[in-house]
Design a protein around this motif. Structure first.
Motif, PDB file in Angstrom:
ATOM      1  N   ALA A   1     -35.482  19.982  42.846  1.00  0.00           N
ATOM      2  CA  ALA A   1     -34.395  20.942  42.664  1.00  0.00           C
ATOM      3  C   ALA A   1     -33.866  20.987  41.241  1.00  0.00           C
ATOM      4  O   ALA A   1     -33.360  22.020  40.793  1.00  0.00           O
ATOM      5  N   ALA A   2     -33.991  19.891  40.497  1.00  0.00           N
ATOM      6  CA  ALA A   2     -33.458  19.853  39.137  1.00  0.00           C
ATOM      7  C   ALA A   2     -34.432  20.419  38.100  1.00  0.00           C
ATOM      8  O   ALA A   2     -34.097  20.521  36.921  1.00  0.00           O
ATOM      9  N   SER A   3     -35.619  20.810  38.530  1.00  0.00           N
ATOM     10  CA  SER A   3     -36.655  21.222  37.590  1.00  0.00           C
ATOM     11  C   SER A   3     -36.602  22.716  37.289  1.00  0.00           C
ATOM     12  O   SER A   3     -36.039  23.510  38.035  1.00  0.00           O
ATOM     13  N   SER A   4     -37.246  23.082  36.174  1.00  0.00           N
ATOM     14  CA  SER A   4     -37.334  24.503  35.818  1.00  0.00           C
ATOM     15  C   SER A   4     -38.194  25.258  36.827  1.00  0.00           C
ATOM     16  O   SER A   4     -37.970  26.456  37.063  1.00  0.00           O
ATOM     17  N   TYR A   5     -39.158  24.564  37.450  1.00  0.00           N
ATOM     18  CA  TYR A   5     -40.035  25.240  38.402  1.00  0.00           C
ATOM     19  C   TYR A   5     -39.302  25.581  39.708  1.00  0.00           C
ATOM     20  O   TYR A   5     -39.647  26.565  40.368  1.00  0.00           O
ATOM     21  N   TYR A   6     -38.313  24.806  40.049  1.00  0.00           N
ATOM     22  CA  TYR A   6     -37.484  25.164  41.199  1.00  0.00           C
ATOM     23  C   TYR A   6     -36.666  26.415  40.862  1.00  0.00           C
ATOM     24  O   TYR A   6     -36.534  27.322  41.689  1.00  0.00           O
ATOM     25  N   GLN A   7     -36.141  26.450  39.627  1.00  0.00           N
ATOM     26  CA  GLN A   7     -35.379  27.632  39.199  1.00  0.00           C
ATOM     27  C   GLN A   7     -36.270  28.871  39.192  1.00  0.00           C
ATOM     28  O   GLN A   7     -35.836  29.974  39.561  1.00  0.00           O
ATOM     29  N   MET A   8     -37.531  28.703  38.817  1.00  0.00           N
ATOM     30  CA  MET A   8     -38.466  29.831  38.883  1.00  0.00           C
ATOM     31  C   MET A   8     -38.613  30.323  40.317  1.00  0.00           C
ATOM     32  O   MET A   8     -38.707  31.528  40.570  1.00  0.00           O
TER      33      MET A   8
ATOM     34  N   PHE B   1     -39.591  12.737  21.545  1.00  0.00           N
ATOM     35  CA  PHE B   1     -39.911  12.595  22.968  1.00  0.00           C
ATOM     36  C   PHE B   1     -41.010  13.580  23.347  1.00  0.00           C
ATOM     37  O   PHE B   1     -41.280  14.560  22.638  1.00  0.00           O
ATOM     38  N   VAL B   2     -41.648  13.290  24.456  1.00  0.00           N
ATOM     39  CA  VAL B   2     -42.728  14.134  24.964  1.00  0.00           C
ATOM     40  C   VAL B   2     -42.279  14.720  26.296  1.00  0.00           C
ATOM     41  O   VAL B   2     -41.772  13.997  27.162  1.00  0.00           O
ATOM     42  N   THR B   3     -42.461  15.998  26.444  1.00  0.00           N
ATOM     43  CA  THR B   3     -42.087  16.651  27.696  1.00  0.00           C
ATOM     44  C   THR B   3     -43.089  17.756  28.009  1.00  0.00           C
ATOM     45  O   THR B   3     -43.716  18.306  27.104  1.00  0.00           O
ATOM     46  N   ALA B   4     -43.259  18.040  29.282  1.00  0.00           N
ATOM     47  CA  ALA B   4     -44.152  19.117  29.705  1.00  0.00           C
ATOM     48  C   ALA B   4     -43.396  20.036  30.648  1.00  0.00           C
ATOM     49  O   ALA B   4     -42.732  19.579  31.579  1.00  0.00           O
ATOM     50  N   GLY B   5     -43.487  21.306  30.398  1.00  0.00           N
ATOM     51  CA  GLY B   5     -42.813  22.283  31.249  1.00  0.00           C
ATOM     52  C   GLY B   5     -43.083  23.666  30.714  1.00  0.00           C
ATOM     53  O   GLY B   5     -43.833  23.858  29.756  1.00  0.00           O
ATOM     54  N   SER B   6     -42.480  24.638  31.337  1.00  0.00           N
ATOM     55  CA  SER B   6     -42.623  26.000  30.850  1.00  0.00           C
ATOM     56  C   SER B   6     -41.935  26.121  29.493  1.00  0.00           C
ATOM     57  O   SER B   6     -41.031  25.345  29.174  1.00  0.00           O
ATOM     58  N   TRP B   7     -42.390  27.067  28.693  1.00  0.00           N
ATOM     59  CA  TRP B   7     -41.667  27.318  27.447  1.00  0.00           C
ATOM     60  C   TRP B   7     -40.903  28.643  27.547  1.00  0.00           C
ATOM     61  O   TRP B   7     -41.409  29.562  28.182  1.00  0.00           O
ATOM     62  N   PRO B   8     -39.712  28.704  27.003  1.00  0.00           N
ATOM     63  CA  PRO B   8     -38.997  27.630  26.311  1.00  0.00           C
ATOM     64  C   PRO B   8     -38.483  26.562  27.278  1.00  0.00           C
ATOM     65  O   PRO B   8     -37.891  26.900  28.309  1.00  0.00           O
ATOM     66  N   ALA B   9     -38.725  25.292  26.938  1.00  0.00           N
ATOM     67  CA  ALA B   9     -38.300  24.180  27.786  1.00  0.00           C
ATOM     68  C   ALA B   9     -36.814  23.911  27.539  1.00  0.00           C
ATOM     69  O   ALA B   9     -36.398  23.762  26.383  1.00  0.00           O
ATOM     70  N   PRO B  10     -35.997  23.850  28.601  1.00  0.00           N
ATOM     71  CA  PRO B  10     -34.547  23.684  28.415  1.00  0.00           C
ATOM     72  C   PRO B  10     -34.153  22.471  27.578  1.00  0.00           C
ATOM     73  O   PRO B  10     -33.245  22.565  26.735  1.00  0.00           O
ATOM     74  N   ASN B  11     -34.841  21.319  27.780  1.00  0.00           N
ATOM     75  CA  ASN B  11     -34.449  20.134  27.003  1.00  0.00           C
ATOM     76  C   ASN B  11     -34.847  20.266  25.537  1.00  0.00           C
ATOM     77  O   ASN B  11     -34.193  19.697  24.651  1.00  0.00           O
TER      78      ASN B  11
END
Length: 319
Positions: A35-42, A191-201
């Motif tokens: 639920a906290a992820s960008s993919y849930y928001q999608m 830091f390293v992160t993977a997610g959709s771009w633009p990534a919120p963090n």
């Protein structure tokens, strides 16, 4: 008596009308991510887009997930109303009973069919401006936060090893959720992160402290065996050049249990509403016809009908 019969008849007609309205609704269960992820928001945005685009005829119930493996595993117990997200490579592994599905094969895995691509899991190596790091060679001696248990953490560690940096980088023992504060107070260099771009963090970090998101060379991208992805200049504050990086494609899937008309409406409405979604959430701008090539398995016949009507170029293996 006539008045009473008329009242009963009107009530009966109302009941029939309500039943017809209820039957006209198509209900879909969409399972994506935590639920906290960008993919849930999608998923929330897709649900709203489908409701808007079908004038309420398609209602989507969103379910939280612990990850793509769980999404695929649930195919065994779900029906024709089930839509889920996963990398195409994972769907292929399930059908072949390999990887996380070794010894857990099921005939239903071979019935998985693609609907449409969604934003890819895009790798970001984010360094503070203060660190002065401009490329991967500059990571030598720096403190990097990889996080634990996520695709980004696993992939980031793999890249450090591939590029000969595993023993030259200090890995920070900090949760990824604390990456921006840790970067801001100098506890880490990046830091390293993977997610959709633009990534919120990454957006937050760029605004708060100023960052450099590292580009990979073509040779480095080849070594990773991942898909090359370009993050356009201007995506993040202070970013004046395109960023060349890698990504893991993600696709919305159903199974052959879904009827063709439902799959057609789902797919058509998604693409019809994508421009509107891009206006409110920029990560949808990264989804276009070029991502269709990342679908390595078969496309659902109902979705295929839409793509052929819309003039999408598809491979023989997708049909």
């Amino acid at each position: 008596m006539l008045k009473r019969l008329a009242t009963v008849s009107l009530a009966a007609l109302a009941t029939v009308a309500l039943a017809a309205q209820s039957n006209a609704e198509t209900r879909i269960t969409y399972k994506s991510a935590k639920a906290a992820s960008s993919y849930y928001q999608m998923g929330v945005e897709i649900a709203e887009a489908l409701k808007t685009g079908t004038n309420g005829d398609m209602i989507v119930t969103l379910e939280e997930s612990q990850g793509s493996v769980q999404n695929v595993m649930e195919v065994r117990a779900r029906g024709g109303d089930y839509v889920f997200t996963a990398p195409p490579s994972l769907a292929a592994a399930a059908a072949a009973a390999k990887g996380p599905f070794d010894g857990k094969g099921d005939p239903k895995f071979s019935e998985i069919r693609a609907l449409f691509p969604i934003p890819s899991l895009t790798m970001h190596f984010v360094m503070s401006k203060e660190s002065g790091v401009q490329d991967f060679e500059g990571l030598d001696g720096k403190t990097i936060l990889l996080g634990k248990g996520s695709f980004g953490a696993t992939e980031g560690e793999k890249y450090l090893e591939l590029f000969g940096l595993k023993d030259k980088v200090q890995q920070a023992n900090v949760e990824l959720s604390n990456a921006v504060p840790a970067l801001k107070n100098g506890q880490i260099d990046g830091f390293v992160t993977a997610g959709s771009w633009p990534a919120p963090n990454v957006v937050e970090a760029a605004a708060a402290t100023g960052v450099t998101v590292l580009s990979l060379t073509d040779d480095q991208i080849t070594q990773t065996k991942r898909t090359k992805t370009i993050i356009p200049a201007g995506t993040y504050a202070g970013q004046d050049k395109d960023i060349a990086t890698t990504s893991l494609p993600v696709v919305a899937f159903a199974t052959t249990a879904m009827d063709d008309d439902t799959a057609y409406t789902l797919t058509k409405t998604f693409w019809d509403q994508k421009a509107a979604m891009s206006e409110t959430s920029p990560w949808w701008k990264g989804v276009d016809k070029s991502l269709m090539g990342t679908i390595t398995g078969k496309i659902h016949p109902g979705a295929l009908r839409y793509y052929e009507e819309a003039g999408f170029e598809l491979s023989d293996s997708q049909k």
